[in-house]
Design a protein around this motif. Structure first.
Motif, PDB file in Angstrom:
ATOM      1  N   GLU A   1       0.808  -1.218   0.000  1.00 22.20           N
ATOM      2  CA  GLU A   1       0.000   0.000   0.000  1.00 22.20           C
ATOM      3  C   GLU A   1       0.847   1.276   0.000  1.00 22.20           C
ATOM      4  O   GLU A   1       0.297   2.373  -0.105  1.00 22.20           O
ATOM      5  CB  GLU A   1      -0.925   0.002   1.216  1.00 22.20           C
ATOM      6  N   ALA A   2       2.147   1.142   0.102  1.00 21.08           N
ATOM      7  CA  ALA A   2       3.019   2.318   0.170  1.00 21.08           C
ATOM      8  C   ALA A   2       3.347   2.845  -1.225  1.00 21.08           C
ATOM      9  O   ALA A   2       3.334   2.101  -2.211  1.00 21.08           O
ATOM     10  CB  ALA A   2       4.312   1.974   0.900  1.00 21.08           C
ATOM     11  N   ASP A   3       3.634   4.147  -1.296  1.00 26.14           N
ATOM     12  CA  ASP A   3       4.149   4.717  -2.534  1.00 26.14           C
ATOM     13  C   ASP A   3       5.560   4.168  -2.746  1.00 26.14           C
ATOM     14  O   ASP A   3       6.395   4.225  -1.829  1.00 26.14           O
ATOM     15  CB  ASP A   3       4.199   6.248  -2.430  1.00 26.14           C
ATOM     16  N   PRO A   4       5.876   3.628  -3.931  1.00 25.03           N
ATOM     17  CA  PRO A   4       7.162   2.966  -4.136  1.00 25.03           C
ATOM     18  C   PRO A   4       8.369   3.825  -3.797  1.00 25.03           C
ATOM     19  O   PRO A   4       9.268   3.395  -3.060  1.00 25.03           O
ATOM     20  CB  PRO A   4       7.132   2.597  -5.620  1.00 25.03           C
ATOM     21  N   GLU A   5       8.426   5.038  -4.321  1.00 28.31           N
ATOM     22  CA  GLU A   5       9.618   5.860  -4.095  1.00 28.31           C
ATOM     23  C   GLU A   5       9.683   6.355  -2.651  1.00 28.31           C
ATOM     24  O   GLU A   5      10.762   6.411  -2.052  1.00 28.31           O
ATOM     25  CB  GLU A   5       9.653   7.023  -5.082  1.00 28.31           C
ATOM     26  N   ASP A   6       8.548   6.693  -2.077  1.00 24.33           N
ATOM     27  CA  ASP A   6       8.537   7.101  -0.672  1.00 24.33           C
ATOM     28  C   ASP A   6       9.004   5.962   0.233  1.00 24.33           C
ATOM     29  O   ASP A   6       9.742   6.183   1.204  1.00 24.33           O
ATOM     30  CB  ASP A   6       7.127   7.535  -0.253  1.00 24.33           C
ATOM     31  N   TYR A   7       8.571   4.755  -0.091  1.00 23.49           N
ATOM     32  CA  TYR A   7       8.965   3.591   0.712  1.00 23.49           C
ATOM     33  C   TYR A   7      10.483   3.390   0.652  1.00 23.49           C
ATOM     34  O   TYR A   7      11.142   3.180   1.679  1.00 23.49           O
ATOM     35  CB  TYR A   7       8.235   2.365   0.185  1.00 23.49           C
ATOM     36  N   TRP A   8      11.034   3.463  -0.535  1.00 22.58           N
ATOM     37  CA  TRP A   8      12.484   3.328  -0.704  1.00 22.58           C
ATOM     38  C   TRP A   8      13.237   4.389   0.100  1.00 22.58           C
ATOM     39  O   TRP A   8      14.168   4.068   0.852  1.00 22.58           O
ATOM     40  CB  TRP A   8      12.837   3.418  -2.194  1.00 22.58           C
ATOM     41  N   ARG A   9      12.840   5.618  -0.032  1.00 23.15           N
ATOM     42  CA  ARG A   9      13.570   6.700   0.645  1.00 23.15           C
ATOM     43  C   ARG A   9      13.391   6.610   2.172  1.00 23.15           C
ATOM     44  O   ARG A   9      14.329   6.900   2.925  1.00 23.15           O
ATOM     45  CB  ARG A   9      13.130   8.051   0.097  1.00 23.15           C
ATOM     46  N   THR A  10      12.219   6.184   2.615  1.00 23.71           N
ATOM     47  CA  THR A  10      12.003   6.010   4.060  1.00 23.71           C
ATOM     48  C   THR A  10      12.924   4.922   4.608  1.00 23.71           C
ATOM     49  O   THR A  10      13.580   5.099   5.642  1.00 23.71           O
ATOM     50  CB  THR A  10      10.536   5.646   4.352  1.00 23.71           C
ATOM     51  N   LEU A  11      12.983   3.794   3.923  1.00 23.71           N
ATOM     52  CA  LEU A  11      13.826   2.699   4.401  1.00 23.71           C
ATOM     53  C   LEU A  11      15.298   3.063   4.360  1.00 23.71           C
ATOM     54  O   LEU A  11      16.074   2.670   5.243  1.00 23.71           O
ATOM     55  CB  LEU A  11      13.564   1.433   3.575  1.00 23.71           C
ATOM     56  N   ASP A  12      15.697   3.831   3.377  1.00 21.16           N
ATOM     57  CA  ASP A  12      17.095   4.268   3.323  1.00 21.16           C
ATOM     58  C   ASP A  12      17.427   5.124   4.533  1.00 21.16           C
ATOM     59  O   ASP A  12      18.510   5.009   5.128  1.00 21.16           O
ATOM     60  CB  ASP A  12      17.347   5.036   2.027  1.00 21.16           C
ATOM     61  N   THR A  13      16.499   5.984   4.928  1.00 24.21           N
ATOM     62  CA  THR A  13      16.702   6.822   6.114  1.00 24.21           C
ATOM     63  C   THR A  13      16.754   5.986   7.384  1.00 24.21           C
ATOM     64  O   THR A  13      17.572   6.222   8.276  1.00 24.21           O
ATOM     65  CB  THR A  13      15.566   7.863   6.226  1.00 24.21           C
ATOM     66  N   VAL A  14      15.907   4.971   7.452  1.00 19.18           N
ATOM     67  CA  VAL A  14      15.758   4.177   8.675  1.00 19.18           C
ATOM     68  C   VAL A  14      16.909   3.185   8.881  1.00 19.18           C
ATOM     69  O   VAL A  14      17.370   2.989  10.013  1.00 19.18           O
ATOM     70  CB  VAL A  14      14.408   3.431   8.645  1.00 19.18           C
ATOM     71  N   VAL A  15      17.401   2.565   7.809  1.00 21.36           N
ATOM     72  CA  VAL A  15      18.408   1.504   7.973  1.00 21.36           C
ATOM     73  C   VAL A  15      19.671   1.727   7.146  1.00 21.36           C
ATOM     74  O   VAL A  15      20.529   0.849   7.068  1.00 21.36           O
ATOM     75  CB  VAL A  15      17.820   0.112   7.646  1.00 21.36           C
ATOM     76  N   GLY A  16      19.808   2.897   6.538  1.00 21.30           N
ATOM     77  CA  GLY A  16      20.970   3.148   5.690  1.00 21.30           C
ATOM     78  C   GLY A  16      22.297   3.100   6.402  1.00 21.30           C
ATOM     79  O   GLY A  16      23.344   2.951   5.755  1.00 21.30           O
ATOM     80  N   ASP A  17      22.284   3.204   7.725  1.00 21.59           N
ATOM     81  CA  ASP A  17      23.535   3.089   8.482  1.00 21.59           C
ATOM     82  C   ASP A  17      23.933   1.637   8.715  1.00 21.59           C
ATOM     83  O   ASP A  17      25.081   1.351   9.086  1.00 21.59           O
ATOM     84  CB  ASP A  17      23.413   3.807   9.829  1.00 21.59           C
ATOM     85  N   LEU A  18      23.002   0.707   8.476  1.00 20.73           N
ATOM     86  CA  LEU A  18      23.261  -0.711   8.699  1.00 20.73           C
ATOM     87  C   LEU A  18      23.503  -1.486   7.413  1.00 20.73           C
ATOM     88  O   LEU A  18      24.207  -2.497   7.414  1.00 20.73           O
ATOM     89  CB  LEU A  18      22.065  -1.364   9.414  1.00 20.73           C
ATOM     90  N   ALA A  19      22.885  -1.042   6.327  1.00 15.10           N
ATOM     91  CA  ALA A  19      22.909  -1.814   5.095  1.00 15.10           C
ATOM     92  C   ALA A  19      22.737  -0.876   3.900  1.00 15.10           C
ATOM     93  O   ALA A  19      22.436   0.308   4.055  1.00 15.10           O
ATOM     94  CB  ALA A  19      21.782  -2.852   5.110  1.00 15.10           C
ATOM     95  N   THR A  20      22.935  -1.419   2.710  1.00 11.12           N
ATOM     96  CA  THR A  20      22.753  -0.662   1.478  1.00 11.12           C
ATOM     97  C   THR A  20      21.325  -0.864   0.979  1.00 11.12           C
ATOM     98  O   THR A  20      20.893  -1.998   0.755  1.00 11.12           O
ATOM     99  CB  THR A  20      23.750  -1.120   0.406  1.00 11.12           C
ATOM    100  N   VAL A  21      20.605   0.237   0.815  1.00 11.78           N
ATOM    101  CA  VAL A  21      19.193   0.187   0.430  1.00 11.78           C
ATOM    102  C   VAL A  21      19.042   0.772  -0.972  1.00 11.78           C
ATOM    103  O   VAL A  21      19.525   1.876  -1.249  1.00 11.78           O
ATOM    104  CB  VAL A  21      18.332   0.992   1.419  1.00 11.78           C
ATOM    105  N   THR A  22      18.352   0.038  -1.838  1.00 13.35           N
ATOM    106  CA  THR A  22      18.138   0.556  -3.180  1.00 13.35           C
ATOM    107  C   THR A  22      16.795   0.070  -3.713  1.00 13.35           C
ATOM    108  O   THR A  22      16.083  -0.685  -3.064  1.00 13.35           O
ATOM    109  CB  THR A  22      19.288   0.167  -4.128  1.00 13.35           C
TER     110      THR A  22
END
Length: 289
Positions: free
Chosen positions: A163-184
């Motif tokens: 149900e999430a907007d694709p690009e918003d979901y990607w950018r949110t996850l990058d903010t949330v876990v980008g210090d632990l892993a590579t998000v793309t």
């Protein structure tokens, strides 16, 4: 780049492959000419897992190497085996998943592993369908069981929200876990790809090029989605496809034709002077940027 390239790196879906998901006859002829007439390998660098590559191995060429799962794997095509892998560790994977669930409730998870596909019980087929499953039957279990000590290593964690907007979901996850892993992100839906920290198409391509004695300045690359940006930024010269994501166009040096019109083949034919195969190689105003 002042000399002729020594290696070509290309994404597949939305880039080298046509709308049917295959390498066209024209593109195949250009790839063969580069390998046989110019001794220039063409390395497939894809977000696809190995299980999605069977029908494409004949197009890899004599060098017999490909990079899969966004840099998570270097695959030895001749021997049909993983040569190198750069997996997520179980503690990091579970921490990533916990953060994502907290930030975006309703997120679901699946794993691309060294032996196939695994997913949580609530990971159901996407609404509206999608690609049919390929490879061994998926392993279905809670996430902590999928990363138990005896489980196959995970080279790519998939997070999905229907149900999430694709690009918003990607950018949110990058903010949330980008210090632990590579998000793309390289999908049309809210399906985010997560690799071990620091693992990208670029890092694994750099590893492969170092082994082959090829400098970044002597590599050209093609891509269309955000997971291609690190690779396009690393090489000596890069092209975004005509219908690429805006982030990719901004990162690339030039714009090639559409993927379903053999844009990569036309660009390479012009770049290497392959008679009879050149076309509209570069669509950016005034040539390469």
């Amino acid at each position: 780049m002042t000399s002729r390239p020594r290696l070509v790196a290309t994404d597949l879906d939305g880039t080298l492959l046509g709308a049917d998901g295959r390498v066209s006859d024209r593109t195949r002829a250009v790839l063969v000419a580069l390998e046989e007439e110019h001794d220039v390998p063409v390395v497939f660098v894809t977000g696809r897992p190995v299980r999605w590559m069977d029908e494409l191995w004949t197009d890899v060429g004599g060098h017999g190497l490909a990079i899969c799962s966004n840099g998570g794997i270097i695959f030895d095509v001749a021997n049909r085996e993983v040569r190198d892998a750069f997996p997520l560790t179980p503690p990091v994977l579970l921490d990533v998943a916990a953060r994502v669930r907290s930030a975006v409730p309703g997120s679901m998870f699946a794993l691309e592993t060294l032996t196939g596909f695994a997913h949580e019980p609530d990971w159901l087929p996407r609404p509206g369908g999608g690609r049919p499953h390929r490879g061994p039957e998926p392993v279905v279990a809670p996430l902590d069981a999928l990363v138990a000590d005896d489980a196959p290593a995970c080279v790519k964690l998939l997070a999905r929200h229907d149900e999430a907007d694709p690009e918003d979901y990607w950018r949110t996850l990058d903010t949330v876990v980008g210090d632990l892993a590579t998000v793309t992100w390289s999908s049309t839906g809210a399906l985010v790809e997560i690799s071990a920290r620091g693992v990208t198409k670029a890092t694994t391509l750099a590893t492969l090029c170092a082994e082959l004695g090829v400098d970044a300045a002597d590599v050209v690359a093609f891509g269309d989605m955000p997971n291609d940006v690190p690779m396009l930024s690393w090489v000596g010269r890069s092209w975004a496809m005509a219908d690429a994501h805006p982030d990719v166009v901004a990162a690339a040096d030039a714009v090639a034709g559409r993927h379903d019109e053999d844009g990569v083949a036309a660009t390479l034919a012009a770049l290497f002077g392959l008679a009879g195969w050149a076309g509209a190689a570069d669509q950016s105003p005034g040539g390469p940027r």
